[in-house]
Design an enzyme around this catalytic site. Structure first.
Site, mmCIF file in Angstrom:
data_model
loop_
_atom_site.group_PDB
_atom_site.id
_atom_site.type_symbol
_atom_site.label_atom_id
_atom_site.label_comp_id
_atom_site.label_asym_id
_atom_site.label_seq_id
_atom_site.Cartn_x
_atom_site.Cartn_y
_atom_site.Cartn_z
ATOM 1 N N GLN A 1 1.461 13.093 -9.199
ATOM 2 C CA GLN A 1 0.538 13.686 -7.851
ATOM 3 C C GLN A 1 0.971 14.758 -7.373
ATOM 4 O OE1 GLN A 1 -0.191 9.360 -7.861
ATOM 5 N NE2 GLN A 1 0.128 9.589 -5.697
ATOM 6 N N HIS B 1 0.734 -2.120 2.841
ATOM 7 C CA HIS B 1 0.690 -2.541 1.554
ATOM 8 C C HIS B 1 0.822 -4.129 1.439
ATOM 9 C CE1 HIS B 1 3.158 1.444 1.194
ATOM 10 N NE2 HIS B 1 2.185 1.470 -0.590
ATOM 11 N N MET C 1 0.037 3.178 9.355
ATOM 12 C CA MET C 1 0.559 3.003 8.690
ATOM 13 C C MET C 1 1.200 4.195 6.996
ATOM 14 S SD MET C 1 1.787 -1.053 8.777
ATOM 15 C CE MET C 1 1.902 -1.751 10.050
ATOM 16 N N SER C 2 2.501 4.505 6.981
ATOM 17 C CA SER C 2 2.486 5.716 5.846
ATOM 18 C C SER C 2 3.805 4.686 5.289
ATOM 19 C CB SER C 2 1.738 6.562 6.293
ATOM 20 O OG SER C 2 2.615 7.615 5.018
HETATM 21 O O1 PAF Z 1 -1.742 5.239 -2.792
HETATM 22 C C1 PAF Z 1 -1.232 5.262 -3.896
HETATM 23 O O2 PAF Z 1 0.283 5.218 -3.471
HETATM 24 C C2 PAF Z 1 -1.149 6.338 -4.616
HETATM 25 O O3 PAF Z 1 -1.664 7.059 -4.814
HETATM 26 C C3 PAF Z 1 -1.025 5.241 -6.353
HETATM 27 C C4 PAF Z 1 -2.988 4.743 -5.860
HETATM 28 C C5 PAF Z 1 -0.951 4.385 -6.191
HETATM 29 C C6 PAF Z 1 -1.498 6.372 -7.720
HETATM 30 O O4 PAF Z 1 -0.238 6.849 -8.309
#
Ligand code: PAF
Length: 281
Positions: A61, A37, A184-185
């Site tokens: 989502q 990030h 990375m996640s």
């Molecule tokens: O990739 C992500 O973290 C999410 O899918 C996003 C793009 C912030 C939408 O909630």
């Protein structure tokens, strides 16, 4: 760094910046930030005069039974990391701010949402496309940065921006990896030590596949077979899919005769991990 929690304050801030002709670069996130990030944030800094980062764990989502409630969160740490990167605004709305009761409108990027992750996560990309549209309407960015790890998500967002004539430039950022190759996640935090080790089978099998492709193999099923047999050596890993697709349309390819993506999703313990490699001739 300002923290903004409401739509009206966020839009007001962005409108004022736009009146001053300042370019707003935006990084949407679900928090629990890692170096990947922060690389997106640094890329945003290079492209904009002002940087906005959102932290919003988007409930729409997550499919029923997925990890919404247990999704990792650490706002205090995220706040500190973003302040150290000189982010101008951290947009951190509540769920009710983004989804007031009675909402009826969704954004569906129909065809691109069907294959790959869309096949096992019904409604996931509708949730992503809807929240990204909302966030763009609130933050009013000139440019937005997304990681290429979520390759399908990135293509869907490019398509929705085209289809809905949004004036936002979409920039993809290369996957950021740990020194041993693991992409990375935030979900890597679910992995127990032996699972963390097992998770290396994703990046390692992708590298082997890329070498096979570089040696001249263009028959997609042969490359997919190699990846499947590599991951099968890892007893903790359960493959969800391994596919080679046209990088733009995400149509599955038999012959790799254009820009393609080798994409995979693998479950290890309670983590569902994804990774991909672009195959370019
Ligand atoms: O990739 C992500 O973290 C999410 O899918 C996003 C793009 C912030 C939408 O909630």
């Amino acid at each position: 760094m300002q923290i903004i929690e409401t739509i009206s304050a966020m839009r007001g801030w962005s409108e004022a910046e736009r009146r001053q002709n300042r370019l707003i670069a935006f990084v949407p996130t679900m928090g629990f930030l890692h170096e990947g990030h922060l690389c997106l944030v640094r890329a945003a800094r290079k492209r904009g005069d002002r940087v906005v980062v959102s932290i919003f764990v988007n409930p729409t989502q997550f499919s029923p039974g997925e990890d919404f409630a247990g999704y990792p969160r650490n706002f205090a740490r995220d706040h500190e990391l973003l302040a150290n990167e000189n982010v101008d605004v951290l947009f951190h709305p509540a769920v009710e701010e983004i989804y007031p009761a009675g909402g009826q409108t969704h954004v569906d990027v129909e065809k691109l949402s069907l294959p790959l992750c869309g096949a096992s996560r019904p409604g996931h990309f509708r949730g992503v496309a809807t929240v990204v549209t909302k966030l763009f309407n609130i933050v009013l960015p000139h440019v937005a940065i997304f990681g290429e790890k979520d390759f399908q998500q990135l293509q869907i967002i490019r398509q929705l921006v085209r289809d809905l004539s949004m004036g936002v430039e979409i920039v993809g950022h290369p996957i950021v990896r740990e020194p041993d190759g693991l992409a990375m996640s935030s979900r890597n935090s679910y992995l127990a030590p032996e699972e963390r080790l097992a998770a290396l089978c994703l990046s390692q099998s992708l590298c082997k596949a890329e070498r096979l492709f570089r040696r001249g193999e263009t028959y997609a099923p042969a490359i997919v077979r190699l990846v499947l047999s590599e991951i099968a050596k890892q007893p903790l890993a359960a493959v969800e899919y391994v596919k080679i697709c046209d990088a733009q349309t995400l149509d599955e390819l038999e012959e790799i005769n254009r820009l393609a993506v080798l994409a995979l999703a693998v479950r290890i313990g309670r983590a569902r991990l994804i990774d991909n490699k672009t195959l370019r001739q």
